[in-house]
Design a protein around this motif. Sequence first.
Motif, PDB file in Angstrom:
ATOM      1  N   LYS A 115       0.844  -1.277   0.049  1.00  0.00           N
ATOM      2  CA  LYS A 115       0.048  -0.005   0.188  1.00  0.00           C
ATOM      3  C   LYS A 115       0.847   1.067  -0.027  1.00  0.00           C
ATOM      4  O   LYS A 115       0.603   2.299  -0.349  1.00  0.00           O
ATOM      5  N   GLY A 116       2.063   1.095   0.429  1.00  0.00           N
ATOM      6  CA  GLY A 116       3.012   2.372   0.333  1.00  0.00           C
ATOM      7  C   GLY A 116       3.617   3.009   1.604  1.00  0.00           C
ATOM      8  O   GLY A 116       4.243   4.104   1.519  1.00  0.00           O
ATOM      9  N   ALA A 117       3.378   2.385   2.849  1.00  0.00           N
ATOM     10  CA  ALA A 117       3.636   3.025   4.059  1.00  0.00           C
ATOM     11  C   ALA A 117       5.141   2.799   4.432  1.00  0.00           C
ATOM     12  O   ALA A 117       5.248   1.864   5.614  1.00  0.00           O
ATOM     13  N   ALA A 118       6.175   3.181   3.592  1.00  0.00           N
ATOM     14  CA  ALA A 118       7.433   2.811   3.813  1.00  0.00           C
ATOM     15  C   ALA A 118       8.201   4.188   3.513  1.00  0.00           C
ATOM     16  O   ALA A 118       7.999   4.779   2.579  1.00  0.00           O
ATOM     17  N   ALA A 119       9.489   4.066   4.307  1.00  0.00           N
ATOM     18  CA  ALA A 119      10.419   5.241   4.192  1.00  0.00           C
ATOM     19  C   ALA A 119      11.717   4.635   4.259  1.00  0.00           C
ATOM     20  O   ALA A 119      11.942   3.558   4.672  1.00  0.00           O
ATOM     21  N   HIS A 120      12.742   5.564   4.003  1.00  0.00           N
ATOM     22  CA  HIS A 120      14.259   4.835   4.019  1.00  0.00           C
ATOM     23  C   HIS A 120      14.811   6.003   4.810  1.00  0.00           C
ATOM     24  O   HIS A 120      14.665   7.228   5.001  1.00  0.00           O
ATOM     25  N   ILE A 121      16.037   5.578   5.539  1.00  0.00           N
ATOM     26  CA  ILE A 121      16.796   6.586   6.300  1.00  0.00           C
ATOM     27  C   ILE A 121      18.196   6.101   5.893  1.00  0.00           C
ATOM     28  O   ILE A 121      18.631   4.820   5.896  1.00  0.00           O
ATOM     29  N   LYS A 122      19.051   6.955   5.322  1.00  0.00           N
ATOM     30  CA  LYS A 122      20.166   6.451   4.768  1.00  0.00           C
ATOM     31  C   LYS A 122      21.523   6.895   5.718  1.00  0.00           C
ATOM     32  O   LYS A 122      21.412   8.393   5.969  1.00  0.00           O
ATOM     33  N   VAL A 123      22.177   6.080   6.667  1.00  0.00           N
ATOM     34  CA  VAL A 123      23.094   6.353   7.583  1.00  0.00           C
ATOM     35  C   VAL A 123      24.309   6.139   7.078  1.00  0.00           C
ATOM     36  O   VAL A 123      24.554   5.130   6.641  1.00  0.00           O
TER      37      VAL A 123
END
Length: 393
Positions: A366-374
């Motif tokens: 459905k689309g409920a995702a994010a990324h964190i680039k560390v």
Amino acid sequence: MKNEQQSIEHGVDTNRRQFLGGSVGAGLVGLGLASGLMSSQANATTAGNKAKSDRMANYTADQLERVKQELVPPPMVPKHDQVATGKPKVIEVRLEVEEKQIELENGVFAWVCAFNGSVPGPLIVCHQHDYVELTLVNPKTNVLSHNIDLHSATGALGGGELTLVAPGQEVTFRFKATKAGTFVYHCAPGGIMIPWHVAMGMHGAIMVLPREGLSDGDGNPLHYDRAYYIGEADFYVPKDAQGNYKRYNQLMESMEEVLTTMKTLLPSHIVFNGGVGALTGKHAMPAKVGESVLFIHSQANRDTRPHIIGGHGDYVWAAGSFADRPQRDLETWMVAGGSAAAALYTFRQPGLHAYVNHNLIEAIMKGAAAHIKVDGEWDDNLMVQVRKPSAIA
């Protein structure tokens, strides 16, 4: 942060050596005395903070400095002090409603009513006992009436009764931020228009920090190097007889069929910050190893459950109240529909971290995702590949 942690660890080691150096009984007595002293100190600190808070609460708006807050599009948050200095302030903010179409994913569009043009609306930040003086603008190019209900405000339907504006109008109202925590705000013009406007992305959040800043619940201050605001939203895009998503030329043209789809309680999309992939790839949130990052997460409509893949919630205020002792070391936390939560995590490994709603159907499909680039150096002591993949003998 690293030096502060080393200092804490040194203190713990010193206490451990002292306890081990004497008899078991002496160690227990020493532990009891230390515990009693810590308890007394914590009680004294709490009492002192309460007395100071009571003094701050006595100011009225006409006695205070006025400060204009520059709101920014999420996931960024406005510049602010983590610890308040001096008297409370009157924080002036301006929200303008924009009615427009957005692209949820490739070729799928939805009409939204967006505070300051973004879904969610921008995060507002103040401290407990500050006043927030909010101007709501409804341009004459819009077709709907709008208002704002802030869950942080007291009385008049959270300000909804005082802020209803027709196209071509603006209104200003002021409220005192009496409770510390993270709170949702949304449009609530009445009747069926309330869920429809919320389902069109017309919501955001406000963070009311304690005047002394965040605490671990034992009187120790907590600080963050970065903060991000993630607003989760559910959309209900109707389909035609062939199963294709429909697109409407005008806002009002979409209303009847969107409301019918909403009644199923089955969202077509569940997204972070206004669209599938809005916080992934080149839009990933940056961080560094060793940095403490505060995540504010809101959902105005449905329950959700944030999770950092490859990380944790070191300190979590899942119910949103900074007056509560934060929960510690959580893998996943629940955010009730109609609320906002805060979670603090210090990143320990570099690479890509996924921040998801851990109903993975909603995250992946459905689309409920994010990324964190560390960025940073990998720590083999925390994780290492012991043996590479090889053929099974």
